[in-house]
Scaffold this motif. Structure first.
Motif, PDB file in Angstrom:
ATOM      1  N   UNK A 138       0.831  -1.210   0.000  1.00 53.31           N
ATOM      2  CA  UNK A 138       0.000   0.000   0.000  1.00 53.31           C
ATOM      3  C   UNK A 138       0.863   1.256   0.000  1.00 53.31           C
ATOM      4  N   UNK A 139       1.917   1.235   0.789  1.00 47.78           N
ATOM      5  CA  UNK A 139       2.793   2.415   0.856  1.00 47.78           C
ATOM      6  C   UNK A 139       3.425   2.699  -0.503  1.00 47.78           C
ATOM      7  N   UNK A 140       3.877   1.651  -1.186  1.00 44.52           N
ATOM      8  CA  UNK A 140       4.479   1.842  -2.503  1.00 44.52           C
ATOM      9  C   UNK A 140       3.463   2.345  -3.509  1.00 44.52           C
ATOM     10  N   UNK A 141       2.275   1.782  -3.476  1.00 39.82           N
ATOM     11  CA  UNK A 141       1.246   2.180  -4.426  1.00 39.82           C
ATOM     12  C   UNK A 141       0.871   3.644  -4.253  1.00 39.82           C
ATOM     13  N   UNK A 142       0.697   4.058  -3.006  1.00 36.75           N
ATOM     14  CA  UNK A 142       0.259   5.431  -2.752  1.00 36.75           C
ATOM     15  C   UNK A 142       1.397   6.428  -2.957  1.00 36.75           C
ATOM     16  N   UNK A 143       2.627   6.035  -2.590  1.00 38.59           N
ATOM     17  CA  UNK A 143       3.742   6.976  -2.704  1.00 38.59           C
ATOM     18  C   UNK A 143       4.243   7.129  -4.127  1.00 38.59           C
ATOM     19  N   UNK A 144       3.822   6.233  -5.043  1.00 41.87           N
ATOM     20  CA  UNK A 144       4.179   6.388  -6.444  1.00 41.87           C
ATOM     21  C   UNK A 144       3.432   7.554  -7.068  1.00 41.87           C
TER      22      UNK A 144
END
Length: 1102
Positions: free
Chosen positions: A912-918
């Motif tokens: 989730x962190x990677x998806x949102x921070x992209x």
């Protein structure tokens, strides 16, 4: 999603481009790039002949070298930023490929630079890196030796070169382990000891390198070569390095590090650039100081050894007491114990009791690591009172047979530590363990008669809790602090007969900040900022400083409340006495008004023997003062005379022999009748006009709420009183979407928003699905089902006549993943983190493509294994969790299945962190996705040790009660008002009607990643004249004052140019990433046009 190498390089360039453009403050028409930032030309008019008259624009080559070799990618990223900065000042700078800019040995860099043009100036950035995994003093000596060899070689081979050396901490990537490391990894060190070691050794290396450069004349003996040591160690603890991920946040962190290094290159630099949340400033060379700093053109005071503080060679004390006799017969009551009756002394606590650095020589940082337990104020026993003032040495004057005290130096496990079981770096939660070891030692030692000897045990803790309080406010709350103290005292009360416990109030820590605000006394603030960030970092008179002071006072009050309950005076052979002499601290000052360093160890954090002497005297005097009349302040500069027992008052004072009456336990709070909250926000108005950007969205601008998820969002069993009600969905009280009642009685996100916009639409009411509004959650739903919920939501919003689908701002909350993890072991492939991410991505893609004007809250997946604690020891929870969440409840603790589930849980969070921070969802100005992490680290509330508070759960011990829904709603709202990157990642499950935060005047918007970024401040450029500048202008100076922008520039010019610059930067960034999002963009446009056409047909009848 994580960026690849080319993307993150491009993003770094574009970020700096936007930052530089935003910092344009001059209307200069010069064509050189540096005119965009600085009005002073950074290039010499004629080629410089001395390295000490070298301007930034004179440099044509920038290279880097590491000692020892580093993980090259990370250093290359930093060098990319440094070259971007240097190129703004030096148009002739030669841009090198990565493999020609970062070197692992001096021979390679010399070979390359020797083949370049002869008459060119070169800048070599030499990074001396600490081994952050295993540290030891030997590493410092080895690093200095390697630096000497490297510099000797560079000096012999290179001309027209300036070597800028930086001690760099923590740059290596995970898995990069030097096989020839100097220090073996010592697993016996406690976390506190290791933290102290990692803070001190970089500073020690810095000091040793400076002395070495002076001794070897590396600083200034030549005109074509010099070495410069930057002012202090630099921490490069990049957020993404440990996790292996790399996102925008990491890129910004590298930018900050590059700016810090750049600032330290300029002359003069008194201290490292402070980059705070509100201001980015790029300092410029000035007309007076236009050069790159060398020791010849700008001798730095920060390199001078601090003047050794004056110390008193005699730390002893005279005792003039005449009444020194013991009781005629050994007393049987704790209220009739004379000093001479004390047979055993002991202590628990942290490094202030362990004696870190007490006997250190002035300016010898390394000796702060030594634990001088024999000099410890409350339990040390070195020599005698004539030479060393400690509580045991005072007691020896009454009873020469006192035992238990510590001697000499060593850790708590050493023989000489004896009953000094304090541990460096300890916090309140460590006290119980220390008490258990202490009792075991007392029982086993033949010198102690455990049952008949009278004992004094001193407990002092709290400093380290305050130092880390801002990083985890829940864990370091006053309630938890009191709980941990109580656990230790309860254990001593139960196990130890004939004991007086001195409970020392936590010292008032704020006055100690002055040591690091006056730079003239040369305290190693960089070091203390690592040891105690939450005390050192806050600005003067800031909200953070106020919160720290409030917590400090709350710690003091909480333990007073605990003792005032009378809980520890249930029998005649045990008592606990608050000794409050540290409640208020008067910082010792020199005659000129500056803080007196002689009262502190060389790190300006721990206390020297001079302070230990005063604390021992103050503790002794407190022990002889009656309760209710104890001294509650400490002026270290006052000469304290030791008080004496008298014939009329010969005893150590307790509540009974002081004729003192405890206040009694705090009254039990009345039962909570509802779970509402108080609302205190004053500014509840919407924007003056409907915003077109999601980054300018105020709470009152939100017209529609919606939610996606599983049974928690559906409100399953939230108000169930019987087992027959466990299948009911109480959607009206659902934390993120319920709208029953109002905020006074029911806390939900919509009920909070109703105070800003009473006509908000979409919330659910009552039970079941008849009035579910836009609550699309279904019980038991997994990530696979969220795309279908999104489709249903879109259709429902389009069909609702009260919703203007195109114009209304919408807030959608998505929370899913618990059910996936609960059943992961049944279908590991289908419920993998990869599939979980793809389902969430598909759902967000659909919202992104089809729904205008929307802000999406994604809730972090909690640590699901905590459900095992709910199941233990409760009959009502014995069976239902096995059905609802078998993959958590059924596996044994530490079993491979449970370990695998924990791993996947972390993968869900990381995904989730990677998806949102992209940057997947960044092209639309009216769309944003924000990760709200308040559930990331969940702490199950306990009613007592090991027993969970079941009031937070429904009858099935799986679903959540209304009480928890109210806490989650509050935490979600507060997360929305916290900047990205600084959001609270835990939830304080304690009922408090005042926990609702309010938007601030400075930031009235709901935080997104875009509006969470610091606002760029003005570049510091020299003024052409000495005309006075208004005092309201804010500027950060580095050493000598850096002039402000010319007064002739109108105030509005930098504002307009800053806005234009940011727009340019972001516009270029959007162009770069447009290809990746083109398909979604076209799809969105087609759907929007179709929607507009449908609306137009309805309105016109055509």
């Amino acid at each position: 999603m994580a960026m690849d190498m080319s993307e993150r390089k491009m993003f770094g360039i574009l970020t700096l481009l936007g930052l530089f453009s935003a910092l344009t403050v001059s209307a200069s028409t010069e064509e050189s790039p540096q005119s965009l930032i600085c009005s002073t030309s950074p290039r010499s008019l004629t080629p410089p002949t001395s390295v000490h008259a070298l301007r930034p624009g004179d440099v044509t080559h920038v290279s880097a070298l590491t000692i020892p070799p580093s993980a090259q990618t990370d250093l290359s990223d930093l060098m990319d930023r440094m070259r971007e900065l240097m190129s703004m000042f030096s148009p002739s700078l030669i841009n090198l490929s990565k493999d020609k800019s970062c070197y692992d040995n001096a021979e390679e860099i010399v070979e390359f630079l020797s083949n370049q043009q002869v008459d060119t100036w070169k800048l070599v950035l030499l990074f001396v890196q600490m081994d952050s995994l295993c540290v030891c003093p030997e590493q410092v000596d080895e690093a200095v030796h390697q630096v000497e060899k490297t510099l000797e070689f560079l000096k012999s081979q290179l001309k027209q070169t300036i070597v800028s050396m930086t001690v760099l901490d923590k740059l290596a990537k995970p898995g990069y382990l030097r096989q020839d490391r100097v220090c073996p990894c010592d697993e016996t060190r406690t976390a506190g000891e290791l933290r102290l070691l990692k803070a001190i050794l970089p500073q020690l290396l810095q000091d040793n390198l400076h002395r070495h450069l002076v001794d070897k004349n590396f600083y200034s003996d030549k005109d074509d070569f010099t070495v410069v040591l930057q002012n202090g160690p630099v921490s490069a603890d990049l957020p993404g390095i440990e996790s292996g991920h790399y996102s925008m946040d990491e890129s910004l962190h590298i930018n900050e590090l590059a700016l810090q290094l750049w600032t330290n290159l300029l002359q003069p630099t008194e201290e490292q650039l402070k980059l705070d949340d509100k201001n980015f400033r790029i300092p410029c060379p000035t007309e007076v100081r236009p050069y790159l700093r060398t020791e010849r053109n700008s001798p730095s005071e920060s390199y001078s050894s601090a003047e050794a503080p004056v110390t008193d060679p005699v730390m002893g004390t005279e005792l003039s007491c005449e009444e020194r006799s013991p009781s005629p017969v050994p007393p049987t009551s704790v209220h009739e114990v004379r000093p001479a009756d004390i047979r055993v002394v002991a202590a628990v606590g942290d490094s202030l009791t362990a004696g870190n650095g007490v006997g250190a020589a002035p300016n010898n940082l390394l000796q702060v690591l030594v634990q001088y337990r024999g000099l410890s104020w409350s339990v040390g026993g070195d020599k005698n009172l004539s030479h060393v003032t400690t509580l045991p040495n005072i007691l020896k004057e009454f009873n020469a047979n006192v035992t238990g005290f510590s001697e000499d130096k060593g850790k708590e496990t050493s023989t000489q530590a004896f009953l000094n079981q304090a541990v460096a770096g300890a916090k309140a939660n460590n006290l119980l363990g220390q008490a258990q070891v202490l009792v075991d030692r007392m029982k086993r030692d033949l010198r102690i008669n455990f049952h008949t000897d009278w004992k004094v045990i001193t407990m002092f803790i709290g400093g380290n809790d305050l130092c880390d309080a801002c990083q985890n406010a829940l864990y370091h709350s006053a309630e938890n602090f009191e709980k941990h103290i109580k656990e230790a005292l309860d254990y001593l009360h139960k196990e130890v007969p004939r004991a007086i416990v001195n409970l020392i109030e936590p010292l008032h820590i704020l006055p100690l900040r002055r040591l690091h605000q006056d730079h003239s006394i040369k305290c190693p603030t960089w070091l203390v900022d690592i040891l105690c960030p939450c005390v050192i970092t806050p600005h003067q008179n800031s909200e953070a400083e106020r919160r720290l002071d409030d917590l400090n006072r709350h710690y003091q009050r909480s333990i007073n409340d605990l003792i005032e309950s009378g809980h520890y005076d249930t029998h005649e052979n045990f008592t606990v006495i608050i000794q409050p002499f540290l409640r208020d601290i008067i910082l010792p000052l020199l005659p000129d008004g500056r803080p007196d360093r002689s009262y502190f160890t060389p790190d300006c954090f721990h206390l020297s023997q001079k302070s230990h002497t005063q604390m021992a005297r103050a503790l002794w005097n407190n022990m002889l003062e009656p309760l209710g009349s104890k001294t509650d302040s400490q002026d270290f500069t006052n000469g304290l005379e030791l008080k004496c027992p008298t014939q009329s008052s010969p005893f150590i004072r307790t509540y009974k022999n002081s004729n003192y009456t405890y206040r009694g336990p705090k009254p039990t709070p009345p039962p909570v009748e509802d779970w509402g909250r108080d609302f205190s926000c004053k500014d509840v108005a919407p924007s003056a006009s409907v915003p077109t950007s999601v980054h300018k969205l105020r709470p009152a601008d939100i017209k529609v709420v919606a939610a996606l998820g599983d049974s928690i969002t559906a409100g399953r069993a939230a108000k169930a009183k019987t087992y027959n009600e466990l299948k009911k969905e109480y959607r009206g009280i659902s934390w993120s979407i319920g709208g029953d009642g109002d905020l006074k009685t029911i806390t939900t996100l919509p009920n909070i928003l109703k105070n800003f916009n009473p006509s908000i639409q979409g919330f659910s009411k009552g039970q079941g699905s008849l009035q579910k509004g836009f609550n699309m959650a279904t019980s038991g739903a997994q990530a696979l089902e969220i795309p279908e919920q999104v489709r249903s939501l879109i259709q429902a919003m389009k069909n609702n006549k009260k919703v203007n689908y195109v114009e209304d701002w919408k807030l959608v909350t998505l929370f899913v993943g618990v059910s996936d993890l609960c059943h992961y072991c049944k279908s590991q492939n289908n419920l993998s983190s990869k599939n979980f991410t793809e389902h969430i991505m598909a759902s967000l893609d659909m919202l992104y493509a089809e729904v205008p004007r929307v802000l999406v809250n994604i809730i972090e997946v909690p640590q699901i294994d905590l459900l095992k604690k709910i199941n233990k020891g409760t009959l009502t929870c014995a069976f239902l969790p096995r059905e609802k969440c078998p993959c958590v409840v059924l596996p044994e603790e530490q079993s491979p299945d449970l370990m695998e589930l924990k791993r996947v849980n972390v993968e869900y969070q990381a995904a989730l962190e990677q998806l949102v921070s992209g940057r997947r969802y960044d092209e639309r100005e009216d769309f944003a996705v924000v990760l709200q992490p308040f559930l990331q680290h969940t702490i199950v509330p306990l009613v007592k040790e090991g027993q969970p508070d079941l009031s937070y759960f429904s009858l099935d011990c799986v679903h959540l009660s209304e009480k928890t829904h109210s806490e989650m709603a509050t935490a979600l709202w507060n997360n929305m008002l916290e900047p990205v990157g600084k959001k609270q990642f835990f939830t304080n499950f304690t009922y408090d009607r005042t926990k609702i935060r309010c938007p601030s005047e400075a930031q009235p918007f709901i935080f997104t990643r875009h509006n969470s970024q610091p606002s760029p401040g003005p570049a510091t450029t020299p003024a052409p004249t000495t005309t006075a500048v208004e005092t309201t202008t804010t500027i950060i100076t580095t050493g000598a004052p850096v002039p402000l922008c010319p007064a002739s520039v109108p105030v509005w010019v930098p504002v307009i140019l800053a806005i234009v610059g940011l727009l340019i930067g972001w516009a270029v960034t959007w162009m770069v990433f447009a290809r990746r999002q083109g398909r979604l963009q076209r799809r969105m446009k087609q759907n929007m046009e179709k929607q507009w056409n449908n609306t137009h047909k309805k309105e016109t009848g055509l």
